[in-house]
Structures are given as structure tokens and as C-alpha cells.
Design an enzyme around this catalytic site. Sequence first.
Site, PDB file in Angstrom:
ATOM      1  N   HIS A 138      84.527 105.899  -7.915  1.00 30.07           N
ATOM      2  CA  HIS A 138      83.226 106.486  -8.232  1.00 30.07           C
ATOM      3  C   HIS A 138      83.300 107.308  -9.521  1.00 30.07           C
ATOM      4  CE1 HIS A 138      79.511 108.811  -7.881  1.00 30.07           C
ATOM      5  NE2 HIS A 138      80.252 109.893  -8.043  1.00 30.07           N
ATOM      6  N   SER A 164      78.592 102.624  -8.805  1.00 30.38           N
ATOM      7  CA  SER A 164      79.924 102.518  -8.207  1.00 30.38           C
ATOM      8  C   SER A 164      79.846 102.050  -6.759  1.00 30.38           C
ATOM      9  CB  SER A 164      80.654 103.867  -8.278  1.00 30.38           C
ATOM     10  OG  SER A 164      79.934 104.870  -7.574  1.00 30.38           O
ATOM     11  N   GLU A 178      73.435 110.974 -11.074  1.00 34.14           N
ATOM     12  CA  GLU A 178      74.099 110.372  -9.914  1.00 34.14           C
ATOM     13  C   GLU A 178      73.308 109.182  -9.366  1.00 34.14           C
ATOM     14  OE1 GLU A 178      76.953 110.632  -8.567  1.00 34.14           O
ATOM     15  OE2 GLU A 178      77.775 112.585  -9.155  1.00 34.14           O
ATOM     16  N   HIS A 205      81.086 107.321 -13.300  1.00 29.79           N
ATOM     17  CA  HIS A 205      80.810 108.340 -14.317  1.00 29.79           C
ATOM     18  C   HIS A 205      81.488 108.044 -15.647  1.00 29.79           C
ATOM     19  CE1 HIS A 205      78.448 111.278 -12.110  1.00 29.79           C
ATOM     20  NE2 HIS A 205      79.237 111.101 -11.063  1.00 29.79           N
TER      21      HIS A 205
END
Length: 311
Positions: A164, A234, A210, A169
Site C-alpha cells: 500500500h 493498492s 487515500e 503512495h
Amino acid sequence: MFEDGQLYSPVTEHEDGTVQVHLADTHPGKDDAHYLRRRGEIAGAALRWDRAGGAPLPTIEYTDTEHAVWAEVCRELAPKHLRYAHSEFLAAKDRLDLPTDHVPQLHEVTERLEPLTGWTYIAAPGLVPLREFYGDLGQRTFSSTQYLRHASQPLYTPEPDIIHEVIGHGNGLASERFARITEAAGQALTRMESEEAAKLVADVFWFSMEFGVIYEAGPVGARELKAYGAGILSSFGEMDEFREMEIRDLDLADMGTLNYDITQYQPILFAAKDLGHLEDVVGDFFATADDDACARLRREAEGRGLVPERV
């Protein structure tokens, strides 16, 4: 609204030097003694890392199983990214060019990322306190875990892992436009004096960087809903589902006060009209927000019935 207790697996360091990671009852690795021991080893490496002393980032000797999990996730996510990710993310992903056959060390991620946008990665054992995490973001530094999800469910994790935090990111941070918004979010939260204002900033970040979505012109001119949020990009399953969720326009009062559950697919998402719109609304908010601005948004949300009024 986000609550710290919802997130991550707590880490305990015992007097004998061993480190224990406390997994939730629903975690697929909770009864796997080897996985629990491994999680403790990896968390311990981050706890022992002397950041203040400038020590090199901890190097994790990943196992064949862990490399296989990374490779499988990369293989399965790639076609979904091509279909569902915003073009800005895809271009950034191409520039970063992460390895797909093995788990990269965090120093390798930094070596690829820093020349592009100035961002660096540092090691964290698990949950980082809110102000510490965002303080680092404000310095273009991302605190990342180093463990991987349980091998029995390689396409699922109940908590943020290195997949993730690097695939989600890291690829986004290779875009200067996404990098600027993320940096501004970190600086915004650092400015906040009240915890309520800090939480509002964090929740706007949740529904943008997010779990943000954005419209983009498709090959025949029609607008298509694309994802740019790391939580979606992700997640193998969430990419198949996000277009079926309730899609709302960008709305800072709503984004900053809406209740959500991190353990479930997000049923409500906020869409920007385009990347410029995201920068104008969310980016400008992060760049200029103070406690008074956050209080006004909270009062607006109460006046519109988005959250109960306080007594």
C-alpha cells in the site's frame, strides 16, 4: 470520522528485546506463529533504527515467500491500473519504475523517488502518531511500514503494508502535482492547534489522497471516473468496485466530517472534475487552512445536517 483505534496493529517491545505485533482477530495471519514472529522481527528493525543519528534505513532480508507476494500483487494490479488509474498516476508510475519481481528496500524507493520530486521514505514499525506522520509529510518524507500482508491472501490486507505504502503512495508521489498536495496536507495539519482541526485535515486527506477519484476524458471524449487515491490503487478488489459507489462532488465540509470504516470498501467517494479542480479545492485548502477555517467547515457541516450539532 477516523479514530486511531481503528487502524493498524499495535506494537509492543518487551523487556527482553522481543517485539510483538498484536493482530486483530479477523487478520488472516493471527494464528500463524511464523508470520507473527516475522512481523515482530520487521517491526523491531524499525524500532531499533536510529533516525536521529542518521543511521542507514533498516534493510530487511525478504524471504522468497514475501518476494512472491509482492510479485503477484504487482502482476495483478498492473492491468487494473491501466484501466482504472488516472493518467497522472500512470505517468508517475512509469517514471518511478519500481521493481515488480522483488520487494524493494525503502532506501531503493528513495533513490528512485528523490530525483523526481524530492520525496524520501523512512521506516516505521506500524502506526505513526498523527502529528508525527503529517509533520514528516510536510517535509516530503513518507513513513512506511516494511512488512507484507499474509501470503494466504496476497490480494487483501486489513492494514496498510509496504505494498500500500510504496505501490499506492510511492507511485503517486512520483507526480509533482500529487506530491505538492500531499506536502501541503502535512504542513496544514502541522499548523493546527486543536485536535478537532487536525482530524478534519486528516479526513480531507483520507477522501482525497487515500480514496480520491477524478474524472478524465476517455478515448472517445466521454468522461470516465478514474482513481488517484493510494487506498484504491493498492487494492485489487476496490478497483473493481469504486465506480459503483456513491460518488459525490468535492465538498470539504462533507469530506472533513463524514464517518467511515477503514476495514470496508469505501461506500462514498468524492470526485474532482479534473486534476486542476482537485488542486483548486483540496490543494488550496491544505495550503491555506487554519483552525478558524476548519471550525467554519465543521459549523457548515452541522448546519447542513452532515454531523450532529454539539451541545
